[in-house]
Design a protein around this motif. Structure first.
Motif, PDB file in Angstrom:
ATOM      1  N   ALA A   1      34.622  59.879  29.875  1.00  0.00           N
ATOM      2  CA  ALA A   1      35.880  59.579  29.270  1.00  0.00           C
ATOM      3  C   ALA A   1      35.701  58.228  30.489  1.00  0.00           C
ATOM      4  CB  ALA A   1      37.582  60.524  29.639  1.00  0.00           C
ATOM      5  N   THR A   2      34.884  58.284  31.728  1.00  0.00           N
ATOM      6  CA  THR A   2      35.224  57.464  32.610  1.00  0.00           C
ATOM      7  C   THR A   2      34.204  56.414  32.064  1.00  0.00           C
ATOM      8  OG1 THR A   2      35.359  59.565  34.638  1.00  0.00           O
ATOM      9  CG2 THR A   2      34.137  57.215  34.937  1.00  0.00           C
ATOM     10  N   PHE A   3      33.102  57.094  31.732  1.00  0.00           N
ATOM     11  CA  PHE A   3      32.386  55.535  31.402  1.00  0.00           C
ATOM     12  C   PHE A   3      33.124  54.443  29.973  1.00  0.00           C
ATOM     13  CE2 PHE A   3      29.006  54.591  27.912  1.00  0.00           C
ATOM     14  CZ  PHE A   3      27.946  53.493  27.983  1.00  0.00           C
ATOM     15  N   VAL A   4      34.207  55.504  29.535  1.00  0.00           N
ATOM     16  CA  VAL A   4      34.358  54.497  27.911  1.00  0.00           C
ATOM     17  C   VAL A   4      35.732  53.945  29.227  1.00  0.00           C
ATOM     18  CG1 VAL A   4      36.155  54.842  26.081  1.00  0.00           C
ATOM     19  CG2 VAL A   4      34.233  56.251  26.113  1.00  0.00           C
ATOM     20  N   ALA A   5      36.185  54.574  30.149  1.00  0.00           N
ATOM     21  CA  ALA A   5      36.887  53.779  30.592  1.00  0.00           C
ATOM     22  C   ALA A   5      36.582  52.131  31.193  1.00  0.00           C
ATOM     23  CB  ALA A   5      38.120  54.402  31.788  1.00  0.00           C
ATOM     24  N   MET A   6      35.554  53.196  32.031  1.00  0.00           N
ATOM     25  CA  MET A   6      34.700  51.470  33.084  1.00  0.00           C
ATOM     26  C   MET A   6      34.420  50.836  32.288  1.00  0.00           C
ATOM     27  SD  MET A   6      32.403  54.113  35.633  1.00  0.00           S
ATOM     28  CE  MET A   6      31.391  53.129  36.448  1.00  0.00           C
ATOM     29  N   VAL A   7      33.489  50.424  30.601  1.00  0.00           N
ATOM     30  CA  VAL A   7      33.192  49.543  29.843  1.00  0.00           C
ATOM     31  C   VAL A   7      34.582  49.041  29.481  1.00  0.00           C
ATOM     32  CG1 VAL A   7      32.134  49.034  27.793  1.00  0.00           C
ATOM     33  CG2 VAL A   7      31.135  50.894  28.939  1.00  0.00           C
ATOM     34  N   VAL A   8      35.417  50.120  29.121  1.00  0.00           N
ATOM     35  CA  VAL A   8      37.035  48.691  28.814  1.00  0.00           C
ATOM     36  C   VAL A   8      37.382  48.134  30.100  1.00  0.00           C
ATOM     37  CG1 VAL A   8      39.651  48.462  27.973  1.00  0.00           C
ATOM     38  CG2 VAL A   8      37.694  50.671  27.550  1.00  0.00           C
ATOM     39  N   SER A   9      37.090  49.072  31.474  1.00  0.00           N
ATOM     40  CA  SER A   9      37.749  48.017  32.566  1.00  0.00           C
ATOM     41  C   SER A   9      36.822  46.315  32.259  1.00  0.00           C
ATOM     42  CB  SER A   9      37.757  48.382  34.157  1.00  0.00           C
ATOM     43  OG  SER A   9      38.084  48.323  34.862  1.00  0.00           O
ATOM     44  N   VAL A  10      35.437  46.211  32.254  1.00  0.00           N
ATOM     45  CA  VAL A  10      34.472  46.011  32.847  1.00  0.00           C
ATOM     46  C   VAL A  10      35.244  44.604  31.656  1.00  0.00           C
ATOM     47  CG1 VAL A  10      32.259  45.169  33.152  1.00  0.00           C
ATOM     48  CG2 VAL A  10      32.702  46.951  34.040  1.00  0.00           C
ATOM     49  N   GLY A  11      34.958  44.789  30.721  1.00  0.00           N
ATOM     50  CA  GLY A  11      35.062  43.946  29.515  1.00  0.00           C
ATOM     51  C   GLY A  11      36.262  42.854  29.725  1.00  0.00           C
ATOM     52  N   GLN A  12      37.606  43.168  30.430  1.00  0.00           N
ATOM     53  CA  GLN A  12      39.294  42.893  30.605  1.00  0.00           C
ATOM     54  C   GLN A  12      39.183  41.892  31.676  1.00  0.00           C
ATOM     55  OE1 GLN A  12      41.358  43.595  27.982  1.00  0.00           O
ATOM     56  NE2 GLN A  12      40.091  45.331  27.052  1.00  0.00           N
ATOM     57  N   GLY A  13      40.071  41.042  31.176  1.00  0.00           N
ATOM     58  CA  GLY A  13      40.261  39.804  32.358  1.00  0.00           C
ATOM     59  C   GLY A  13      40.336  38.697  31.659  1.00  0.00           C
ATOM     60  N   GLU A  14      40.221  37.911  32.321  1.00  0.00           N
ATOM     61  CA  GLU A  14      40.651  36.225  31.454  1.00  0.00           C
ATOM     62  C   GLU A  14      39.260  35.644  30.738  1.00  0.00           C
ATOM     63  OE1 GLU A  14      42.093  31.759  33.375  1.00  0.00           O
ATOM     64  OE2 GLU A  14      41.823  33.341  34.666  1.00  0.00           O
TER      65      GLU A  14
END
Length: 348
Positions: free
Chosen positions: A33-46
């Protein structure tokens, strides 16, 4: 139904760990779950980066877009890893605090450790603006450790007790918070604005440098806490029982208090005062794997890391392009959770 245990004996070490049979599965689930959240987080932004591109960039396999390397590896990945590490450190510190005080409402926020770290950092930011910023984390840890030692010494009365530790800790929390507010009220407006951003609790702008400074604290005192997990189990039985079992009670409690202060202080020094993680993560961990600290500590740590990563992600997405500090998100969720625990355990 009889509870099932897994017994781990590290080779060459005179110790063993008794884990609830649910621990391995829960740990694997939290890691995924943390790996998925981290991948999504790193990809999000402007500048959006697809999940597959995030993974390929981290592995050094992405060649289609040269901008991805800078965005992922320099701007976003260290920030996300700092969020994960800070969450784990606060969760372990909270688990230790609740264990040595035998109070489900205790956390580094409640007993003044986090406020001591905040006071030391804000003092430097507001009163000594020319002070090297690289030394602010060290000052924050010193503030946390000072409060922890004072709480322990003032709670001593022929021995330390859980009730006195809580009461003295709450007193120091109020004192440190009042002094911090005093500095914010009368300080220079520019310096105060910097301090307020730091006090809100945020991983914005965190780099590999901050991560590299924080990791030794997390690994060193996290491992020490895990080694002493069985001592936390003994302390849960009460002081009289612990002494009757031959445990050097004050030494163990002092070492655990030092570990909790170091983890909380270094976490606050790295990301500011992110509240309620140290309260929520241990409770969520107990619901998943029970009260035995040998399994609870790693599960609570992973839970805390997951919570802060998700809080940072939500802070960037909810009102984009305006960014909310992750400490604000954890406070919004943690305050009602604190009331829930208070009502649930009001007769305990």
């Amino acid at each position: 139904m009889k509870q099932q245990w897994l017994i781990l004996r590290p080779p060459g070490l005179p110790m063993s760990f008794h884990l609830d049979h649910r621990v391995p599965g829960i740990v694997v689930g939290l890691v995924i779950a943390t790996f998925v959240a981290m991948v999504v987080s790193v990809g999000q932004g402007e500048y959006y980066v697809p999940p597959v591109a995030v993974i390929r960039t981290v592995l050094g396999l992405e060649t289609d877009n040269p901008d991805y390397a800078f965005i992922v590896m320099t701007l976003r990945l260290p920030r996300t890893l700092v969020a994960w590490g800070v969450g784990m450190g606060l969760a372990i510190a909270g688990t230790i605090t609740q264990g040595i005080t035998r109070n489900p409402l205790a956390s580094p926020d409640i007993v003044g450790v986090s406020d001591g770290a905040s006071l030391a950092a804000v003092t430097l930011i507001v009163l000594f603006p020319g002070f090297p910023t690289a030394l602010i984390p060290l000052a924050a840890f010193g503030g946390a450790l000072t409060v922890a030692v004072l709480v322990y010494l003032l709670a001593w009365q022929g021995g330390s007790s859980s009730v006195r530790l809580i009461l003295v800790g709450v007193g120091f929390s109020l004192i440190a918070g009042s002094l911090t507010n005093l500095m914010v009220t009368f300080g220079n407006i520019y310096n105060v604005s910097q301090a307020l951003v730091w006090l809100a609790g945020s991983v914005y702008g965190r780099s590999w440098e901050q991560l590299n400074v924080f990791i030794p604290w997390l690994l060193g005192f996290g491992c020490l806490s895990l080694v002493m997990s069985r001592d936390l189990n003994v302390l849960q039985l009460g002081d009289q029982v612990a002494r009757s079992l031959g445990s050097p009670l004050e030494l163990k409690r002092g070492l655990l208090l030092l570990s909790g202060a170091a983890l909380a202080g270094s976490a606050v020094a790295t990301a500011g005062n992110i509240r309620f993680v140290g309260l929520m993560a241990p409770h969520l961990g107990r619901q998943m794997v029970g009260p035995s600290h040998e399994g609870l500590l790693p599960v609570a740590a992973l839970t805390g890391g997951f919570v802060v990563v998700v809080a940072d992600l939500l802070g960037r997405l909810l009102f984009a392009p305006i960014e909310l500090p992750c400490g604000l998100i954890t406070a919004i969720v943690g305050a009602p959770y604190f009331l829930y625990v208070l009502i649930r355990d009001r007769n305990s």
